[in-house]
Motif scaffolding. Structure first.
Motif, PDB file in Angstrom:
ATOM      1  N   TYR A 132       0.830  -1.197   0.000  1.00 17.65           N
ATOM      2  CA  TYR A 132       0.000   0.000   0.000  1.00 17.65           C
ATOM      3  C   TYR A 132       0.868   1.253   0.000  1.00 17.65           C
ATOM      4  CZ  TYR A 132      -4.237   2.700   0.920  1.00 17.65           C
ATOM      5  OH  TYR A 132      -5.296   3.574   0.811  1.00 17.65           O
ATOM      6  N   THR A 133       2.018   1.198   0.644  1.00 18.16           N
ATOM      7  CA  THR A 133       2.950   2.332   0.644  1.00 18.16           C
ATOM      8  C   THR A 133       3.454   2.622  -0.768  1.00 18.16           C
ATOM      9  OG1 THR A 133       3.645   1.806   2.907  1.00 18.16           O
ATOM     10  CG2 THR A 133       5.104   3.208   1.612  1.00 18.16           C
TER      11      THR A 133
ATOM     12  N   GLU B  94     -10.482  -9.775   9.151  1.00 16.55           N
ATOM     13  CA  GLU B  94     -10.951 -10.127   7.813  1.00 16.55           C
ATOM     14  C   GLU B  94      -9.888 -10.911   7.050  1.00 16.55           C
ATOM     15  OE1 GLU B  94     -13.473 -10.424   4.559  1.00 16.55           O
ATOM     16  OE2 GLU B  94     -13.867  -9.855   6.645  1.00 16.55           O
ATOM     17  N   CYS B  95      -8.611 -10.521   7.218  1.00 17.58           N
ATOM     18  CA  CYS B  95      -7.516 -11.262   6.565  1.00 17.58           C
ATOM     19  C   CYS B  95      -7.437 -12.696   7.082  1.00 17.58           C
ATOM     20  CB  CYS B  95      -6.183 -10.553   6.816  1.00 17.58           C
ATOM     21  SG  CYS B  95      -5.971  -9.015   5.907  1.00 17.58           S
ATOM     22  N   ILE B  96      -7.622 -12.858   8.388  1.00 19.47           N
ATOM     23  CA  ILE B  96      -7.601 -14.209   8.972  1.00 19.47           C
ATOM     24  C   ILE B  96      -8.777 -15.025   8.441  1.00 19.47           C
ATOM     25  CG2 ILE B  96      -7.804 -15.504  11.126  1.00 19.47           C
ATOM     26  CD1 ILE B  96      -6.368 -13.213  12.543  1.00 19.47           C
ATOM     27  N   TYR B  97      -9.945 -14.410   8.415  1.00 13.44           N
ATOM     28  CA  TYR B  97     -11.132 -15.118   7.923  1.00 13.44           C
ATOM     29  C   TYR B  97     -11.009 -15.464   6.444  1.00 13.44           C
ATOM     30  CZ  TYR B  97     -16.036 -16.256   7.173  1.00 13.44           C
ATOM     31  OH  TYR B  97     -17.188 -16.902   6.849  1.00 13.44           O
ATOM     32  N   GLN B  98     -10.394 -14.589   5.659  1.00 15.02           N
ATOM     33  CA  GLN B  98     -10.227 -14.842   4.231  1.00 15.02           C
ATOM     34  C   GLN B  98      -9.147 -15.885   3.950  1.00 15.02           C
ATOM     35  OE1 GLN B  98     -11.885 -13.823   1.608  1.00 15.02           O
ATOM     36  NE2 GLN B  98     -13.243 -12.337   2.567  1.00 15.02           N
ATOM     37  N   GLY B  99      -8.351 -16.242   4.953  1.00 19.88           N
ATOM     38  CA  GLY B  99      -7.304 -17.239   4.747  1.00 19.88           C
ATOM     39  C   GLY B  99      -5.998 -16.675   4.240  1.00 19.88           C
ATOM     40  N   LEU B 100      -5.824 -15.353   4.326  1.00 19.45           N
ATOM     41  CA  LEU B 100      -4.589 -14.746   3.846  1.00 19.45           C
ATOM     42  C   LEU B 100      -3.453 -14.916   4.839  1.00 19.45           C
ATOM     43  CD1 LEU B 100      -6.059 -11.440   2.388  1.00 19.45           C
ATOM     44  CD2 LEU B 100      -5.459 -13.530   1.158  1.00 19.45           C
ATOM     45  N   ILE B 101      -3.770 -14.881   6.117  1.00 21.78           N
ATOM     46  CA  ILE B 101      -2.776 -15.099   7.160  1.00 21.78           C
ATOM     47  C   ILE B 101      -3.349 -16.036   8.211  1.00 21.78           C
ATOM     48  CG2 ILE B 101      -1.682 -12.843   6.847  1.00 21.78           C
ATOM     49  CD1 ILE B 101      -3.164 -11.903   9.366  1.00 21.78           C
ATOM     50  N   GLU B 102      -2.458 -16.592   9.010  1.00 25.17           N
ATOM     51  CA  GLU B 102      -2.836 -17.413  10.159  1.00 25.17           C
ATOM     52  C   GLU B 102      -2.092 -16.845  11.359  1.00 25.17           C
ATOM     53  OE1 GLU B 102      -2.409 -22.018  11.783  1.00 25.17           O
ATOM     54  OE2 GLU B 102      -1.951 -21.496   9.709  1.00 25.17           O
ATOM     55  N   GLY B 103      -2.833 -16.436  12.376  1.00 26.35           N
ATOM     56  CA  GLY B 103      -2.197 -15.839  13.540  1.00 26.35           C
ATOM     57  C   GLY B 103      -3.228 -15.347  14.527  1.00 26.35           C
TER      58      GLY B 103
ATOM     59  N   GLU C 145     -13.186   0.972  -3.628  1.00 27.03           N
ATOM     60  CA  GLU C 145     -13.217   0.496  -2.241  1.00 27.03           C
ATOM     61  C   GLU C 145     -12.730  -0.943  -2.137  1.00 27.03           C
ATOM     62  OE1 GLU C 145     -16.467  -0.072   1.414  1.00 27.03           O
ATOM     63  OE2 GLU C 145     -17.019   0.996  -0.417  1.00 27.03           O
ATOM     64  N   ALA C 146     -13.152  -1.786  -3.071  1.00 27.23           N
ATOM     65  CA  ALA C 146     -12.731  -3.189  -3.056  1.00 27.23           C
ATOM     66  C   ALA C 146     -11.234  -3.318  -3.331  1.00 27.23           C
ATOM     67  CB  ALA C 146     -13.526  -3.992  -4.086  1.00 27.23           C
ATOM     68  N   GLN C 147     -10.721  -2.515  -4.262  1.00 21.77           N
ATOM     69  CA  GLN C 147      -9.295  -2.561  -4.573  1.00 21.77           C
ATOM     70  C   GLN C 147      -8.455  -2.046  -3.409  1.00 21.77           C
ATOM     71  OE1 GLN C 147      -9.159  -0.191  -8.134  1.00 21.77           O
ATOM     72  NE2 GLN C 147      -9.887  -1.852  -9.474  1.00 21.77           N
ATOM     73  N   ASP C 148      -8.928  -1.009  -2.761  1.00 19.81           N
ATOM     74  CA  ASP C 148      -8.220  -0.452  -1.608  1.00 19.81           C
ATOM     75  C   ASP C 148      -8.122  -1.491  -0.494  1.00 19.81           C
ATOM     76  OD1 ASP C 148      -7.261   2.296  -0.347  1.00 19.81           O
ATOM     77  OD2 ASP C 148      -8.482   1.293   1.157  1.00 19.81           O
ATOM     78  N   LEU C 149      -9.223  -2.186  -0.235  1.00 19.53           N
ATOM     79  CA  LEU C 149      -9.238  -3.237   0.793  1.00 19.53           C
ATOM     80  C   LEU C 149      -8.281  -4.370   0.442  1.00 19.53           C
ATOM     81  CD1 LEU C 149     -10.406  -4.641   3.323  1.00 19.53           C
ATOM     82  CD2 LEU C 149     -12.255  -5.506   1.856  1.00 19.53           C
ATOM     83  N   LYS C 150      -8.314  -4.792  -0.811  1.00 15.10           N
ATOM     84  CA  LYS C 150      -7.463  -5.909  -1.227  1.00 15.10           C
ATOM     85  C   LYS C 150      -5.981  -5.552  -1.115  1.00 15.10           C
ATOM     86  CE  LYS C 150      -8.425  -8.602  -4.735  1.00 15.10           C
ATOM     87  NZ  LYS C 150      -8.567  -9.158  -6.117  1.00 15.10           N
ATOM     88  N   LEU C 151      -5.602  -4.353  -1.537  1.00 16.83           N
ATOM     89  CA  LEU C 151      -4.201  -3.968  -1.479  1.00 16.83           C
ATOM     90  C   LEU C 151      -3.718  -3.880  -0.027  1.00 16.83           C
ATOM     91  CD1 LEU C 151      -1.696  -3.285  -3.035  1.00 16.83           C
ATOM     92  CD2 LEU C 151      -2.434  -0.890  -3.134  1.00 16.83           C
ATOM     93  N   LYS C 152      -4.576  -3.443   0.869  1.00 17.85           N
ATOM     94  CA  LYS C 152      -4.215  -3.418   2.285  1.00 17.85           C
ATOM     95  C   LYS C 152      -4.056  -4.847   2.818  1.00 17.85           C
ATOM     96  CE  LYS C 152      -6.250   1.067   3.451  1.00 17.85           C
ATOM     97  NZ  LYS C 152      -7.288   1.793   4.208  1.00 17.85           N
ATOM     98  N   GLN C 153      -4.912  -5.742   2.400  1.00 14.74           N
ATOM     99  CA  GLN C 153      -4.791  -7.142   2.813  1.00 14.74           C
ATOM    100  C   GLN C 153      -3.491  -7.755   2.300  1.00 14.74           C
ATOM    101  OE1 GLN C 153      -8.441  -8.715   1.192  1.00 14.74           O
ATOM    102  NE2 GLN C 153      -9.581  -8.403   3.101  1.00 14.74           N
ATOM    103  N   LEU C 154      -3.167  -7.464   1.053  1.00 12.91           N
ATOM    104  CA  LEU C 154      -1.915  -7.972   0.482  1.00 12.91           C
ATOM    105  C   LEU C 154      -0.698  -7.386   1.191  1.00 12.91           C
ATOM    106  CD1 LEU C 154      -2.835  -7.867  -3.320  1.00 12.91           C
ATOM    107  CD2 LEU C 154      -2.459  -9.912  -1.932  1.00 12.91           C
ATOM    108  N   THR C 155      -0.817  -6.145   1.636  1.00  9.10           N
ATOM    109  CA  THR C 155       0.274  -5.519   2.385  1.00  9.10           C
ATOM    110  C   THR C 155       0.492  -6.231   3.719  1.00  9.10           C
ATOM    111  OG1 THR C 155      -0.188  -3.370   1.370  1.00  9.10           O
ATOM    112  CG2 THR C 155       1.091  -3.368   3.409  1.00  9.10           C
ATOM    113  N   ILE C 156      -0.581  -6.589   4.390  1.00  9.71           N
ATOM    114  CA  ILE C 156      -0.459  -7.347   5.647  1.00  9.71           C
ATOM    115  C   ILE C 156       0.195  -8.696   5.387  1.00  9.71           C
ATOM    116  CG2 ILE C 156      -1.764  -8.484   7.485  1.00  9.71           C
ATOM    117  CD1 ILE C 156      -3.784  -6.232   7.344  1.00  9.71           C
ATOM    118  N   ALA C 157      -0.193  -9.357   4.291  1.00 15.22           N
ATOM    119  CA  ALA C 157       0.413 -10.641   3.942  1.00 15.22           C
ATOM    120  C   ALA C 157       1.905 -10.485   3.659  1.00 15.22           C
ATOM    121  CB  ALA C 157      -0.294 -11.246   2.741  1.00 15.22           C
TER     122      ALA C 157
END
Length: 326
Positions: A110-111, A167-176, A123-135
């Protein structure tokens, strides 16, 4: 080749992936269904088929749709398409911008988007890019401070950050799990993102180092097993020698008791002295009891000299035998 390498690494990273519940309040009733959607490639294959037959001018619309798709988190195969690559050299600036945006979703954070000056995201793209940044951060750190996440995601509200992580945990992007007391996110596992060609050598070096360390650890485990087997054999040998010696002592005691029937004491089958009150004709016999400190104590009843004044040699034999027995 790069796309195939990325897919293989992703399958390796998230194999047997399990979703966490957050403080027992969020639970995925279909724990593997979401993971299967991320790795089976069916949705990505559909996008690839759609992209192959399109002209460069019509690709931005498709790419915008792909970046908004909640089931697509990898983009390396799309970037590898010949007509998509042509977008980078297009005379139309908007087409070039969509190619740059696709690269950020594939490899960046995202940076990177904020620094690129590209048009606003949906809005959907913004959310996804933030999720990918966390991953991406999860792939680099096992523990991520909230402060780093807030800064990387351009979020000011702590509740908003925690909702995004959940939401990232629920989507399966990360485990923690979240540690609200320490204000940090603890990572156990994350999905693999797209791999650049220039990153492959670094990944190979990392895997080679892991292989070498695993080999050293395996050798140490084998040495421990061999040492344990040697000790086990020694213990068995000592036990056999002890049992043999014990049988010899039992034979000596039986012989001694047979030769002096008047001095025979009442014992059970294991040669433990029985209760003196059960002696014949109310006689009181010397008896020996065990101590937890492995010290034998001898208690004597002085009411009968015939039963208490046994030969010193006999008492020594009995004490030695009970010491060995203990």
């Amino acid at each position: 080749a790069a796309a195939g390498t990325r897919l293989a690494l992703q399958l390796l990273i998230i194999n047997d992936f399990k979703l966490y519940s957050y403080q027992n309040r969020y639970h995925n009733t279909q724990p593997m269904s979401r993971i299967n959607e991320l790795i089976d490639g069916s949705q990505l294959t559909h996008h690839l088929i759609s992209a192959k037959g399109r002209s460069v001018a019509t690709l931005p619309t498709l790419i915008s749709m792909i970046l908004s798709d909640p089931n697509t988190y990898v983009f390396g195969e799309i970037l590898a398409l010949e007509n998509v690559q042509k977008m980078s050299s297009s005379e139309d600036e908007s087409i070039r911008q969509y190619f740059q945006l696709l690269e950020i979703f594939a490899y960046g954070t995202y940076t990177d988007y904020k620094e690129s000056g590209l048009p606003p995201l949906s809005e959907a793209q913004d959310l996804k890019l933030k999720q990918l940044t966390i991953a991406a951060l999860a792939a680099q750190k096992r523990t991520i401070p909230y402060s780093l996440l807030l800064d990387s995601l351009n979020i000011e509200n702590l509740r908003e950050l925690e909702d995004l992580i959940i939401e990232c945990i629920y989507q399966g992007l990360i485990e923690g799990k979240l540690d609200q007391e320490k204000q940090q996110l603890e990572i156990d596992c994350t999905i693999g993102r797209d791999v650049r060609i220039e990153d492959i050598d670094s990944m190979i070096n990392t895997l080679s180092t892991w292989k070498d360390k695993s080999q050293v650890l395996l050798e140490e485990i084998n040495l421990k097993i061999m040492h344990a087997q040697t000790e086990d054999e020694q213990i068995k040998s000592q036990k056999e020698a002890f049992e043999k010696n014990l049988e010899e002592k039992k034979g000596v005691i039986k012989t001694s008791l047979a030769e002096e029937p008047e001095q025979q004491m009442m014992m059970d089958q294991d040669f433990h002295f029985m209760d003196p009150s059960r002696g014949p004709r109310g006689r009181k016999y010397m008896f020996i009891k065990y101590k937890h400190t492995n010290i034998l104590g001898v208690e004597k009843e002085e009411t009968s000299t015939d039963t208490c004044n046994h030969s010193k040699q006999y008492i020594i034999i009995m004490l030695n035998w009970f010491y060995i027995k203990k």
